[in-house]
Motif scaffolding. Structure first.
Motif, PDB file in Angstrom:
ATOM      1  N   LYS A  42       0.839  -1.222   0.000  1.00 60.08           N
ATOM      2  CA  LYS A  42       0.000   0.000   0.000  1.00 60.08           C
ATOM      3  C   LYS A  42       0.860   1.253   0.000  1.00 60.08           C
ATOM      4  O   LYS A  42       0.555   2.223  -0.706  1.00 60.08           O
ATOM      5  CB  LYS A  42      -0.942  -0.011   1.216  1.00 60.08           C
ATOM      6  N   GLN A 173      -8.307  -6.758  13.388  1.00 63.48           N
ATOM      7  CA  GLN A 173      -8.832  -5.494  12.865  1.00 63.48           C
ATOM      8  C   GLN A 173     -10.314  -5.438  13.263  1.00 63.48           C
ATOM      9  O   GLN A 173     -10.869  -6.436  13.707  1.00 63.48           O
ATOM     10  CB  GLN A 173      -8.707  -5.478  11.343  1.00 63.48           C
ATOM     11  N   TYR A 238      -7.200  -3.824   0.201  1.00 64.74           N
ATOM     12  CA  TYR A 238      -7.660  -2.455   0.451  1.00 64.74           C
ATOM     13  C   TYR A 238      -8.669  -1.966  -0.584  1.00 64.74           C
ATOM     14  O   TYR A 238      -8.632  -2.400  -1.741  1.00 64.74           O
ATOM     15  CB  TYR A 238      -6.463  -1.504   0.414  1.00 64.74           C
TER      16      TYR A 238
HETATM   17  C1  LMR Z   1      -4.089  -4.096   9.956  1.00 66.91           C
HETATM   18  O1  LMR Z   1      -4.657  -3.295  10.717  1.00 66.91           O
HETATM   19  O2  LMR Z   1      -3.598  -5.142  10.359  1.00 66.91           O
HETATM   20  C2  LMR Z   1      -3.999  -3.767   8.495  1.00 66.91           C
HETATM   21  O3  LMR Z   1      -5.255  -3.388   8.061  1.00 66.91           O
HETATM   22  C3  LMR Z   1      -3.013  -2.668   8.230  1.00 66.91           C
HETATM   23  C4  LMR Z   1      -3.020  -2.328   6.770  1.00 66.91           C
HETATM   24  O4  LMR Z   1      -3.506  -1.269   6.417  1.00 66.91           O
HETATM   25  O5  LMR Z   1      -2.489  -3.146   6.004  1.00 66.91           O
END
Ligand code: LMR
Length: 333
Positions: A42, A173, A238
């Motif tokens: 990302k 998450q 994402y």
């Molecule tokens: C996480 O919170 O583990 C991931 O979503 C972080 C990310 O943006 O890759």
């Protein structure tokens, strides 16, 4: 007369200072906030988008990328986007529930996608588009899906067999599907912002977590995790999103340029993701800090089997029909 010449003098002086040219228009700023390191899929894709936007609509637009939760943590960045404090984000698909877009948690179902090809049938096709369209009512425009990769379990306690997971505190998450997934293993899930995970692992607030290798490596989690299971049991990717009011307020030619930049940045994102994860995993193995376990197909299936009840428990949350549609799309040749 005297008065007039004085005013002319003032104008002339002002012209000298400001070089009296017609005022140059300031570029519109796009603040792009994210929570991961720059050298992640990302992070790299955001930089690529900035570069391409500069090529296509530079002068009119300036993209400013803020990585590593410099501006906002997970939950705050969603609020900041809706309030217009930032214009662009690429949150993990597991973080859309609190926005009221629960359907995105379909990507969190354990063992749903066999591989990247199967996943792309969804994210790069009509199902993915329909999901992005649902964000419209939240004041958000969904522009693209960017890959990270498949998650592996890590912990300071063994995570080889389903038995091992019982009683472990695992960071997740903010997804109810992930909560159910951890509970199906007998673990105790704990929602936590990404920026706080390293310290929580280090101090023992939680035993372990799940992440694609690229995130685990760039956060140095392998330095504070004794064991990992290369389970690839779930996906983390994402959706790139923008504030709708901001997006629709842009001049049409600028939007077209940004769409072109996003399209190309997406191809780039999905190319670098696989490589970043492979390299992250290799580097962590080489460091010798974490003991990595590679499950056999049967061992992985045993883990998937234990997590299967999540489909019944959480089917209604995302819509059972959506799950079936995705399963069918993934299975097509
Ligand atoms: C996480 O919170 O583990 C991931 O979503 C972080 C990310 O943006 O890759």
């Amino acid at each position: 007369m005297h008065k007039l010449s004085t005013s002319l003098l003032v104008v002339a002086a002002t012209c000298l200072i400001a070089s009296c040219s017609p005022q140059r228009e300031q570029p519109i700023i796009i603040k792009f906030s994210h929570v991961v390191a720059v050298d992640t899929p990302k992070g790299r894709a955001a930089e690529k988008f900035k570069e391409l936007a500069g090529n296509y609509v530079g002068g009119k637009i300036k993209v400013e990328v803020y990585p590593s939760s410099q501006l906002y943590k997970d939950k705050e960045e969603m609020e900041a986007l809706q309030l217009g404090a930032v214009q662009m984000l690429a949150p993990s698909l597991a973080k859309f529930g609190p926005l009221g877009a629960k359907e995105f948690e379909v990507f969190d179902f354990p063992c749903l996608f066999p591989d990247k090809d199967g996943l792309h049938k969804v994210t790069q096709g009509p199902i993915g588009k329909q999901l992005l369209d649902k964000l419209d009512s939240k004041g958000i425009v969904g522009l693209a899906y960017w890959d990270n990769g498949f998650k592996i379990f890590s912990s300071n306690k063994p995570v080889k067999t389903p038995e091992d997971f019982k009683g472990q505190k695992l960071r997740i998450q903010s997804s109810k599907v992930l909560d159910a997934q951890m509970r199906s293993l007998g673990s105790i899930p704990q929602v936590m912002a990404f920026s706080e995970v390293y310290q929580a692992l280090q101090t023992g607030v939680v035993d372990g977590t799940e992440n694609p290798p690229s995130n685990m490596y760039t956060q140095k989690m392998h330095e504070v995790q004794k064991f990992a299971n290369i389970s690839n049991h779930g996906y983390l990717g994402y959706a790139v999103i923008v504030n709708k009011k901001f997006w629709e307020g842009l001049p049409a030619d600028v939007r077209t340029g940004l769409e072109k930049a996003m399209k190309e940045a997406t191809v780039y994102a999905n190319e670098v993701a696989g490589k970043d994860n492979e390299e992250g995993l290799a580097a962590m193995k080489a460091s010798g800090k974490t003991e990595f376990f590679q499950p056999t197909t049967a061992e992985r299936e045993a883990l998937c089997k234990v997590m299967e009840p999540v489909y019944d428990q959480m089917g209604d949350r995302v819509g059972k029909e959506l799950i079936t549609t995705i399963q069918k799309a993934v299975a097509t040749k």
